[in-house]
Design an enzyme around this catalytic site. Structure first.
Site, PDB file in Angstrom:
ATOM      1  N   LYS A  38      58.188  80.125  72.394  1.00  0.00           N
ATOM      2  CA  LYS A  38      57.245  81.014  71.703  1.00  0.00           C
ATOM      3  C   LYS A  38      57.395  81.022  70.189  1.00  0.00           C
ATOM      4  CE  LYS A  38      56.769  84.067  75.656  1.00  0.00           C
ATOM      5  NZ  LYS A  38      56.842  85.400  76.204  1.00  0.00           N
ATOM      6  N   ALA A  54      66.930  93.817  73.589  1.00  0.00           N
ATOM      7  CA  ALA A  54      66.410  93.468  72.261  1.00  0.00           C
ATOM      8  C   ALA A  54      66.257  91.954  72.142  1.00  0.00           C
ATOM      9  CB  ALA A  54      67.344  94.010  71.184  1.00  0.00           C
ATOM     10  N   GLY A 106      63.832  88.332  73.441  1.00  0.00           N
ATOM     11  CA  GLY A 106      62.495  87.815  73.169  1.00  0.00           C
ATOM     12  C   GLY A 106      61.395  88.725  73.688  1.00  0.00           C
ATOM     13  N   THR A 112      74.229  94.062  72.601  1.00  0.00           N
ATOM     14  CA  THR A 112      74.612  93.620  71.253  1.00  0.00           C
ATOM     15  C   THR A 112      73.872  94.498  70.250  1.00  0.00           C
ATOM     16  OG1 THR A 112      74.741  91.388  72.153  1.00  0.00           O
ATOM     17  CG2 THR A 112      74.764  91.582  69.751  1.00  0.00           C
ATOM     18  N   LYS A 141      71.569  93.278  67.338  1.00  0.00           N
ATOM     19  CA  LYS A 141      70.207  92.792  67.641  1.00  0.00           C
ATOM     20  C   LYS A 141      69.231  93.964  67.702  1.00  0.00           C
ATOM     21  CE  LYS A 141      69.703  89.512  70.825  1.00  0.00           C
ATOM     22  NZ  LYS A 141      70.080  88.759  72.052  1.00  0.00           N
ATOM     23  N   GLY A 192      57.276  94.095  86.556  1.00  0.00           N
ATOM     24  CA  GLY A 192      57.104  92.861  85.795  1.00  0.00           C
ATOM     25  C   GLY A 192      55.844  92.107  86.199  1.00  0.00           C
TER      26      GLY A 192
HETATM   27  N1  NAP Z   1      57.036  90.220  83.520  1.00  0.00           N
HETATM   28  C1  NAP Z   1      56.832  89.412  82.500  1.00  0.00           C
HETATM   29  O1  NAP Z   1      55.690  88.986  82.250  1.00  0.00           O
HETATM   30  C2  NAP Z   1      57.985  89.031  81.625  1.00  0.00           C
HETATM   31  C3  NAP Z   1      57.753  88.457  80.374  1.00  0.00           C
HETATM   32  C4  NAP Z   1      58.872  88.145  79.571  1.00  0.00           C
HETATM   33  C5  NAP Z   1      60.147  88.377  80.035  1.00  0.00           C
HETATM   34  N2  NAP Z   1      60.329  88.933  81.275  1.00  0.00           N
HETATM   35  C6  NAP Z   1      61.680  89.205  81.773  1.00  0.00           C
HETATM   36  O2  NAP Z   1      62.385  89.982  80.833  1.00  0.00           O
HETATM   37  C7  NAP Z   1      63.763  89.651  80.869  1.00  0.00           C
HETATM   38  C8  NAP Z   1      64.256  89.380  79.452  1.00  0.00           C
HETATM   39  O3  NAP Z   1      63.603  88.228  78.923  1.00  0.00           O
HETATM   40  P1  NAP Z   1      63.835  87.762  77.406  1.00  0.00           P
HETATM   41  O4  NAP Z   1      62.939  86.620  77.178  1.00  0.00           O
HETATM   42  O5  NAP Z   1      63.773  88.928  76.487  1.00  0.00           O
HETATM   43  O6  NAP Z   1      65.362  87.251  77.458  1.00  0.00           O
HETATM   44  P2  NAP Z   1      66.373  87.132  76.251  1.00  0.00           P
HETATM   45  O7  NAP Z   1      65.692  86.877  74.969  1.00  0.00           O
HETATM   46  O8  NAP Z   1      67.435  86.179  76.716  1.00  0.00           O
HETATM   47  O9  NAP Z   1      67.052  88.590  76.135  1.00  0.00           O
HETATM   48  C9  NAP Z   1      67.846  89.078  77.175  1.00  0.00           C
HETATM   49  C10 NAP Z   1      68.169  90.548  76.955  1.00  0.00           C
HETATM   50  O10 NAP Z   1      68.903  91.006  78.105  1.00  0.00           O
HETATM   51  C11 NAP Z   1      70.168  91.517  77.664  1.00  0.00           C
HETATM   52  N3  NAP Z   1      71.164  91.228  78.697  1.00  0.00           N
HETATM   53  C12 NAP Z   1      71.267  90.088  79.414  1.00  0.00           C
HETATM   54  N4  NAP Z   1      72.287  90.201  80.297  1.00  0.00           N
HETATM   55  C13 NAP Z   1      72.814  91.443  80.132  1.00  0.00           C
HETATM   56  C14 NAP Z   1      73.871  92.144  80.746  1.00  0.00           C
HETATM   57  N5  NAP Z   1      74.594  91.601  81.729  1.00  0.00           N
HETATM   58  N6  NAP Z   1      74.133  93.401  80.336  1.00  0.00           N
HETATM   59  C15 NAP Z   1      73.404  93.963  79.353  1.00  0.00           C
HETATM   60  N7  NAP Z   1      72.381  93.353  78.726  1.00  0.00           N
HETATM   61  C16 NAP Z   1      72.090  92.092  79.107  1.00  0.00           C
HETATM   62  C17 NAP Z   1      70.443  90.826  76.347  1.00  0.00           C
HETATM   63  O11 NAP Z   1      71.378  91.578  75.622  1.00  0.00           O
HETATM   64  P3  NAP Z   1      72.183  90.900  74.409  1.00  0.00           P
HETATM   65  O12 NAP Z   1      71.265  90.928  73.234  1.00  0.00           O
HETATM   66  O13 NAP Z   1      73.369  91.769  74.250  1.00  0.00           O
HETATM   67  O14 NAP Z   1      72.541  89.504  74.842  1.00  0.00           O
HETATM   68  C18 NAP Z   1      69.030  90.836  75.745  1.00  0.00           C
HETATM   69  O15 NAP Z   1      68.709  92.100  75.225  1.00  0.00           O
HETATM   70  C19 NAP Z   1      63.886  88.451  81.811  1.00  0.00           C
HETATM   71  O16 NAP Z   1      64.315  88.921  83.082  1.00  0.00           O
HETATM   72  C20 NAP Z   1      62.485  87.913  81.913  1.00  0.00           C
HETATM   73  O17 NAP Z   1      62.230  87.313  83.157  1.00  0.00           O
HETATM   74  C21 NAP Z   1      59.277  89.265  82.055  1.00  0.00           C
END
Ligand code: NAP
Length: 269
Positions: free
Chosen positions: A73, A133, A135, A157, A160, A239
């Site tokens: 993105k 926090a 993507g 974190t 972020k 979701g």
């Molecule tokens: N339904 C939809 O259309 C849609 C669209 C987009 C995303 N999503 C879902 O949203 C989720 C996040 O996506 P993203 O793109 O934002 O991913 P991302 O950029 O990798 O961010 C992941 C986030 O989750 C946190 N995290 C991951 N593991 C963790 C843990 N064990 N304990 C606490 N915090 C944790 C990270 O914290 P840190 O910053 O500390 O690493 C960060 O805030 C995914 O499951 C994705 O499938 C759904």
């Protein structure tokens, strides 16, 4: 099958992308509107760093729509001819429209969060706790601030969360402060906690029936957070709803037609 050499392609790129429900959702809508001779939607696994080549293909092949999901993105933005103001503010493009050779970038992700909530309630001055926090959170924060919600971002974190909060002028905190969510109107999970139905970012003792609980994570039989919320009678948004509402706006960009909500919902439910 009504696909011919004149059919325009729309493609979702991501890595991995095999699990994506977007092709199913868009193709069902093409069929329902009887434009499946004009459009077909497919997907391609594309690794980070390969987007430049994809963009060349979009131009050469006249691909109509390019849906970008993780991790493309941000990378895609440098290759476009135009990026609309909202996508610029969010700093991410999930929708590229090929308008007679001019590639235009948009972001519909924020609508995936805001529109299903607005079906239930208004957001102005509502206390919203956004957990995560990454993507997905960026587009959500844009949407909540635009709607004048009272937003606090909680993230593992903290730096972020701080960076995002500074950009959009809202409050932030760490996951150690998660107990605070009990006093919020809306709780949104944008972390990946809950994938494969494992765990929840919020202990169920902090949830109550008057809250709206939103979980970006989808898959399987539903997340623990959504199950906990449903058990106490809270209103929930999943979701799948998020995917649907960002897809409705995207469908309209690609086809110029109003998206058939019920058809698209049924295709991914
Ligand atoms: N339904 C939809 O259309 C849609 C669209 C987009 C995303 N999503 C879902 O949203 C989720 C996040 O996506 P993203 O793109 O934002 O991913 P991302 O950029 O990798 O961010 C992941 C986030 O989750 C946190 N995290 C991951 N593991 C963790 C843990 N064990 N304990 C606490 N915090 C944790 C990270 O914290 P840190 O910053 O500390 O690493 C960060 O805030 C995914 O499951 C994705 O499938 C759904």
């Amino acid at each position: 099958m009504r696909i011919s050499a004149k059919t325009k392609m729309c493609i979702i790129i991501g890595y991995p992308v095999d699990h994506s429900l977007s092709p199913k959702m868009h193709n069902a809508a093409y069929e329902a509107l009887e434009i499946d001779d004009q459009f077909v939607f497919t997907g391609a696994n594309v690794k980070a760093g390969q987007v430049k080549k994809v963009i060349e293909a979009v131009r050469v092949m006249g691909i109509r729509g390019l849906t970008c999901t993780k991790p493309h993105k941000e990378e895609v933005m440098q290759y476009l001819d135009y990026i609309d103001g909202v996508a610029q503010k969010i700093g991410a493009v999930n929708t590229v429209v090929n308008d007679n050779g001019k590639l235009k970038g948009y972001n519909t992700d924020w609508l995936g969060t805001i529109d299903p909530i607005k079906k239930i309630t208004f957001l102005k001055n509502k206390k919203v706790a956004l957990i995560g926090a990454g993507g997905a959170a960026k587009a959500m924060v844009y949407g909540f601030i635009k709607e004048k919600a009272n937003l606090k971002i909680f993230n593992r974190t903290v730096n972020k969360a701080k960076k995002l909060a500074k950009q959009f002028k809202c409050d932030y905190g760490s996951l150690e402060q998660i107990e605070e969510v009990k006093d919020f109107d809306i709780i949104v999970n944008s972390t990946s906690i809950g994938l494969d139905s494992k765990g929840s970012p919020v202990n169920k003792k902090y949830l109550n029936k008057d809250q709206i609980i939103f979980d970006a994570v989808y898959g399987g039989s539903g997340t623990q957070l959504i199950k906990d919320a449903q058990k106490i009678g809270a209103r929930t948004i999943t979701g799948i709803d998020m995917l649907l509402y960002q897809g409705l706006a995207q469908f309209e960009y690609y086809t110029g037609k109003r998206a058939p909500l019920k058809v698209m919902k049924k295709a991914i439910s």
